[in-house]
Design a protein around this motif. Sequence first.
Motif, PDB file in Angstrom:
ATOM      1  N   SER A 157       0.061 -82.865  22.610  1.00  0.00           N
ATOM      2  CA  SER A 157       0.217 -82.194  24.191  1.00  0.00           C
ATOM      3  C   SER A 157       1.537 -81.983  24.626  1.00  0.00           C
ATOM      4  N   HIS A 158       2.415 -83.209  24.277  1.00  0.00           N
ATOM      5  CA  HIS A 158       3.942 -83.172  24.548  1.00  0.00           C
ATOM      6  C   HIS A 158       4.693 -82.028  23.891  1.00  0.00           C
ATOM      7  N   LEU A 159       4.049 -81.850  22.489  1.00  0.00           N
ATOM      8  CA  LEU A 159       4.883 -81.056  21.832  1.00  0.00           C
ATOM      9  C   LEU A 159       4.507 -79.360  22.146  1.00  0.00           C
ATOM     10  N   ALA A 160       3.273 -79.206  22.517  1.00  0.00           N
ATOM     11  CA  ALA A 160       2.830 -77.904  22.972  1.00  0.00           C
ATOM     12  C   ALA A 160       3.195 -77.836  24.515  1.00  0.00           C
ATOM     13  N   LYS A 207       4.286 -73.989  19.026  1.00  0.00           N
ATOM     14  CA  LYS A 207       3.118 -73.158  19.037  1.00  0.00           C
ATOM     15  C   LYS A 207       2.403 -73.267  17.829  1.00  0.00           C
ATOM     16  N   GLN A 208       2.931 -74.124  16.781  1.00  0.00           N
ATOM     17  CA  GLN A 208       2.110 -73.819  15.500  1.00  0.00           C
ATOM     18  C   GLN A 208       2.348 -75.328  14.796  1.00  0.00           C
ATOM     19  N   ALA A 239      -1.641 -71.075  20.199  1.00  0.00           N
ATOM     20  CA  ALA A 239      -1.112 -72.003  19.374  1.00  0.00           C
ATOM     21  C   ALA A 239      -2.152 -71.895  18.184  1.00  0.00           C
ATOM     22  N   ARG A 240      -1.343 -71.845  16.886  1.00  0.00           N
ATOM     23  CA  ARG A 240      -1.913 -72.031  15.530  1.00  0.00           C
ATOM     24  C   ARG A 240      -1.697 -73.365  14.820  1.00  0.00           C
ATOM     25  N   GLY A 300       5.273 -78.183  14.259  1.00  0.00           N
ATOM     26  CA  GLY A 300       4.912 -79.332  14.303  1.00  0.00           C
ATOM     27  C   GLY A 300       4.184 -79.906  13.271  1.00  0.00           C
ATOM     28  N   VAL A 301       5.035 -80.835  12.418  1.00  0.00           N
ATOM     29  CA  VAL A 301       4.588 -81.325  11.233  1.00  0.00           C
ATOM     30  C   VAL A 301       3.750 -82.749  11.493  1.00  0.00           C
ATOM     31  N   LEU A 302       2.535 -82.898  11.138  1.00  0.00           N
ATOM     32  CA  LEU A 302       1.863 -84.043  11.533  1.00  0.00           C
ATOM     33  C   LEU A 302       1.273 -84.941  10.428  1.00  0.00           C
TER      34      LEU A 302
END
Length: 261
Positions: free
Chosen positions: A59-62, A68-69, A94-95, A149-151
């Motif tokens: 949520s923070h990153l988006a 967006k990805q 967002a992807r 965003g690398v999770l």
Amino acid sequence: MAEEIDTSKPSIARVYDAVLGGKDNYEVDRVVAEGVKQTVPHIGDVGWFNRAVLGRAVSHLASEVGIKQFIDLGAGLPTLENTHHVAQRVNPDARVVYVDNDPIVLAHGHARLGENANTGVSNADLRDPRTVLQEPAVKRLINFDEPVGVLLVGVLHHLHDNEDPKGIVDAYMSHVPSGSHLVITAFCDTGPEARAVEQTMLHLLGTGRFRTTEEITAYFDGYELLDPGVVSLPLWRPTEPVEEPLNVAQRLMAGGVARKR
């Protein structure tokens, strides 16, 4: 071609599903989950702490960073509030690509995400970044000219030291541009109780290496670690007050978020 589902051996993804009270698991997975519960009766809470911090981080990153990805590595089985639910609630465009080496994740992902054109699932092993980054779902949905965003949420503890988890982190981050963000959560060695859980997991599952806060923080070396740094999961930007001191379950995992300069 995806592998057939092997129900004779426990699966990390299915064990987590069993811990969270899901139904996408088999007896062999429930044996492991029950064994861990004998050591930490509230292990299910740990799983939900992990899901909650995933939601807060995405949520923070988006919403605040504008990512967006996302590539969700070692994603596990779909539950409530997955990465795409959170990201696409903020930005419907967002992807998200989920990556997991368990074929049951691919099967369930296709069944549940069939109509979501901005979300894909890849049956690949995160320990092989070169292959993962060439996967069709990744190539279709991720634009590596834009921040990603690398999770790596709840997964690096399943890599042994000789598998070079830091090298794997850096391999993915070297492929994404400046402004990309890295999210990591992992089991944390916070004392005798944590080490007892580690021994149970290593015995029953064969993986589950608990590392110190300092070792987890070292994964972020070379990147700009965001406040509050690497902390027990309930303390990472909570949305409501957290009572301290934390209990064993609350301290069992730690994590953080960093930005690639």
